[in-house]
Design an enzyme around this catalytic site. Structure first.
Site, mmCIF file in Angstrom:
data_model
loop_
_atom_site.group_PDB
_atom_site.id
_atom_site.type_symbol
_atom_site.label_atom_id
_atom_site.label_comp_id
_atom_site.label_asym_id
_atom_site.label_seq_id
_atom_site.Cartn_x
_atom_site.Cartn_y
_atom_site.Cartn_z
ATOM 1 N N LYS A 18 -4.685 -6.557 2.932
ATOM 2 C CA LYS A 18 -4.350 -6.302 2.398
ATOM 3 C C LYS A 18 -5.830 -5.466 2.156
ATOM 4 C CE LYS A 18 -3.328 -3.103 -0.069
ATOM 5 N NZ LYS A 18 -3.680 -2.223 -1.194
ATOM 6 N N SER A 21 0.835 -1.257 0.094
ATOM 7 C CA SER A 21 0.202 -0.240 -0.020
ATOM 8 C C SER A 21 0.943 1.235 -0.029
ATOM 9 C CB SER A 21 -1.733 0.215 1.251
ATOM 10 O OG SER A 21 -1.898 0.697 1.552
ATOM 11 N N HIS A 40 -7.600 -3.581 4.594
ATOM 12 C CA HIS A 40 -6.680 -2.850 4.284
ATOM 13 C C HIS A 40 -7.285 -2.002 3.167
ATOM 14 C CE1 HIS A 40 -4.550 -0.013 2.627
ATOM 15 N NE2 HIS A 40 -4.133 0.874 4.053
ATOM 16 N N ASN A 41 -7.923 -2.143 2.343
ATOM 17 C CA ASN A 41 -8.528 -1.208 1.206
ATOM 18 C C ASN A 41 -9.941 -1.334 1.987
ATOM 19 O OD1 ASN A 41 -6.480 -1.808 0.110
ATOM 20 N ND2 ASN A 41 -7.310 -1.906 -1.977
HETATM 21 C C1 6PG Z 1 -3.705 1.305 -1.506
HETATM 22 C C2 6PG Z 1 -4.677 1.169 -2.393
HETATM 23 C C3 6PG Z 1 -4.615 0.750 -3.632
HETATM 24 C C4 6PG Z 1 -6.220 0.850 -4.453
HETATM 25 C C5 6PG Z 1 -6.657 1.517 -4.798
HETATM 26 C C6 6PG Z 1 -7.969 2.058 -5.385
HETATM 27 O O1 6PG Z 1 -3.193 0.688 -0.865
HETATM 28 O O2 6PG Z 1 -2.316 1.953 -1.792
HETATM 29 O O3 6PG Z 1 -5.614 0.677 -1.902
HETATM 30 O O4 6PG Z 1 -4.235 -0.132 -3.286
HETATM 31 O O5 6PG Z 1 -5.725 -0.151 -5.856
HETATM 32 O O6 6PG Z 1 -6.956 2.322 -3.550
HETATM 33 O O7 6PG Z 1 -8.993 0.914 -5.285
HETATM 34 P P1 6PG Z 1 -10.485 1.479 -5.872
HETATM 35 O O8 6PG Z 1 -10.081 2.017 -7.115
HETATM 36 O O9 6PG Z 1 -11.135 -0.085 -5.482
HETATM 37 O O10 6PG Z 1 -10.800 2.536 -5.143
#
Ligand code: 6PG
Length: 469
Positions: free
Chosen positions: A184, A129, A187-188
Site C-alpha cells: 500500500k 485504497s 501504491h501511494n
Molecule cells: C488511497 C490513498 C489514501 C491517501 C491519500 C492521501 O489509496 O485511497 O492513497 O490512502 O490517504 O491519497 O495521501 P497524502 O495526504 O499523503 O497525499
C-alpha cells in the site's frame, strides 16, 4: 444487545470505517461497530441504525458472550493504534484477528504482530485504497500477515473488494508481516509520482500550450479514450473543469499552489533508500510537494529564455508521453516491492499486485491489465519494457517525452516528474553513466577501490603518479 454471532467489529467510525461497515452489512455480514471516541459513536448512530450493531466502546466490542472475534481497525495510523491495543489489553483472546486497515507504517505492523503473537492474537496489516467511494462500493485491498487469519477473513475481504474488469475481486495476500502495508505504501508512492505527472501536464497545457482551464479539461478528458485512461486522468480533468463557487473563477486558479502530504510518499522514498532501489519519479514527486509548500517565490530566478513552443506539439507530445511516464511510475514502485520482498522473504508476486490495482484504488488504470501480463514471471520488472506492450509504449512515448522535456525546460516550466522519467530511461539504456568517473574519484580521495571491466577483483590506481605528471 442480543447474543447473536458477530462476523466482524469495525473499530473507527470516520468516513472509511462507516462506509466499510455499511458495505459489509449490505453484503449480509453481521457487523458491530464502535469508535475509541464515544461521541463519534453517537454521531454515527443515525446513519448506521438498524444495519450495524453499534457498541459503546472497543472494549465492549471485545467483551461478553457475544463478543466479536475479528476486528477491522479504521483509525488514524501511528500512536492511536498502539493506544487502542493497550486499551484492548486483557480482553483480546487467543484466536482473535485484528485487521489494521489504515495507512500504517509496515514496520509498525510487524512490531504489533510480534507483540500480539505470543498470546495467539493475529494482527494483520491491510492496505485499503479507494477513499470513501471505494469503502462503500469496492476497494483495492492489499493484505499481509498470518495466512490462516487471512483465509478466515477472506470472504469479508472478497465482499469489500472492487471487481476488476474480468470480474476478479481486487484483494490479495502479498506475504507475511508488513507486506500488505508495504505494498500500500508503494501504491501511494506511485500515486504521488502520477499525480505529479498530471500536475505537470496541466501546467504545460495552461502555460506554454496556452489553454484556458476548461479547454485543458476537455483535452485531458479526451485522453481517456487512449492508453492513459485512468482514475487520476479523470480526476485531473474534473479538477481543471471545476469552478470556484464563490467567485466563479476556475478553481485551479483559486486553490493555493501548495501541496500537502500525510507521510506515505516520504516512507516510500525512505524505503527505497533503505532497500537500494531507484525510484526517481516518486522521489521527485515527494520533493516537488515539499518545494511547493516551503518555497518563497523568486520570479525569473533561472531566467528561462522565452522559447517558442508550439501548442499543438505540446498537446500531442503529452498524449504520447504520459502512458510511458505512467508505466515508469508503476515499475519504480513494483521494483521497490520486489526488492523488499526479496530482502524480507515475502512471497510477493508483482503481477498479482498489479492485478489487485486494476479496480478500486487511486492508481487504477486500463493499462494495468496488459502491464500485469508484461511483468508476470519476470525477475526484473523493468524487463516488462521488452514485452510487446512495453516496446510499444517506449517506441511511441520516448521520442515525445524527450521533445516534451526539452520544450518545457526551455520554457522554464518545472517538470521534475517528466524529467526524472526520461533521465531514468536514459540511465537504463545508456552505454556510459559516468559511474566509472565516480569510482575513480572515490578511489582518488578515499582509497575506496574500483572494479575493472577486464578482470575480477578490487583495484586501486596510483593517483600520486597522476598529480606528479
Ligand atoms: C488511497 C490513498 C489514501 C491517501 C491519500 C492521501 O489509496 O485511497 O492513497 O490512502 O490517504 O491519497 O495521501 P497524502 O495526504 O499523503 O497525499
Amino acid at each position: 444487545m442480543t447474543a447473536e454471532v458477530v462476523d466482524i467489529a469495525v473499530i473507527g467510525l470516520g468516513v472509511m470505517g462507516r462506509n466499510l461497515a455499511l458495505h459489509l452489512a449490505d453484503a449480509g455480514f453481521a457487523v458491530a461497530a464502535t469508535d475509541p471516541f464515544p461521541e463519534v459513536v453517537v454521531v454515527a448512530a443515525e446513519e448506521m441504525a438498524g444495519r450495524v450493531r453499534l457498541v459503546a466502546t472497543p472494549r465492549d466490542a471485545a467483551s461478553g458472550p457475544d463478543r466479536a472475534r475479528r476486528f477491522l481497525v479504521m483509525i488514524k495510523a501511528g500512536d492511536p493504534i498502539d493506544a487502542l491495543l493497550a486499551d484492548l489489553d486483557g480482553v483480546l483472546l487467543s484466536g482473535d484477528v485484528i485487521v489494521d486497515g489504515g495507512n500504517s507504517h509496515w514496520q509498525d505492523t510487524e512490531r504489533r504482530e510480534r507483540l500480539l503473537a505470543p498470546r495467539g492474537i493475529r494482527f494483520v496489516g491491510l492496505g485499503v485504497s479507494g477513499g470513501r467511494e471505494g469503502a462503500r462500493h469496492g476497494a483495492s485491498l492489499m493484505a499481509g500477515g498470518d495466512r490462516d487469519a487471512l483465509a478466515e477473513i477472506a470472504p469479508l475481504l472478497a465482499a469489500l473488494a472492487a471487481r476488476a474488469p474480468d470480474g476478479t475481486p481486487c484483494h490479495g495476500r502479498f506475504g507475511d508481516g508488513g507486506a500488505g502495508h508495504f505494498v500500500k505504501m508503494a501504491h501511494n508512492g506511485i500515486e504521488y509520482a502520477q499525480m505529479q505527472l498530471w500536475a505537470e501536464a496541466a501546467v504545460a497545457l495552461l502555460g506554454p500550450a496556452g489553454l484556458a482551464p476548461a479547454r485543458a479539461a476537455e483535452v485531458v478528458a479526451a485522453w481517456a479514450q487512449g492508453p492513459a485512461a485512468s482514475y487520476l486522468l479523470d480526476a485531473t480533468a474534473v479538477v481543471l473543469r471545476a469552478e470556484d463557487l464563490d467567485t466563479g473563477r476556475p478553481l485551479v486558479e483559486i486553490v493555493a499552489d501548495r501541496a500537502a502530504h500525510k507521510g506515505t510518499g516520504k516512507w516510500t522514498v525512505e524505503a527505497a533508500a533503505e532497500f537500494g532501489v531507484a525510484v526517481p519519479s516518486i522521489a521527485a514527486a515527494y520533493f516537488a510537494r515539499i518545494l511547493s509548500a516551503e518555497r518563497r517565490p523568486r520570479p525569473g530566478l533561472a531566467r528561462p529564455p522565452a522559447a517558442e513552443a508550439d501548442p499543438e506539439t505540446i498537446v500531442a507530445d503529452l498524449a504520447a508521453a504520459l502512458p510511458l511516464a505512467m508505466i515508469s511510475a508503476y515499475l519504480q514502485g513494483l521494483d521497490l516491492i520486489v526488492a523488499a520482498a526479496r530482502a524480507r522473504g515475502w512471497d510477493t508476486d508483482p503481477a498479482a499486485v498489479v492485478r489487485v490495482w486494476r479496480a478500486g484504488c487511486i492508481i487504477r488504470a486500463d493499462m494495468l491489465t496488459p502491464l500485469a501480463e508484461a511483468v508476470a514471471g519476470r525477475d526484473d520488472v523493468w524487463d516488462a519494457l521488452e514485452s510487446p506492450f512495453g516496446r510499444e509504449a517506449v517506441e511511441t512515448g520516448a521520442p515525445a517525452l524527450r521533445r516534451l522535456v526539452a520544450t518545457l525546460a526551455g520554457a522554464g516550466v518545472p517538470i521534475p516528474g517528466f524529467a526524472s522519467v526520461l533521465a531514468h530511461l536514459d540511465g537504463l539504456g545508456a552505454a556510459r553513466l559516468g559511474a566509472s568517473v565516480i569510482q575513480g574519484q572515490r578511489d582518488l580521495f578515499g582509497d575506496h577501490s574500483f572494479e575493472r571491466v577486464d578482470r575480477p577483483g578490487a583495484f586501486h590506481h596510483d593517483w600520486a603518479r597522476e598529480t606528479a605528471r
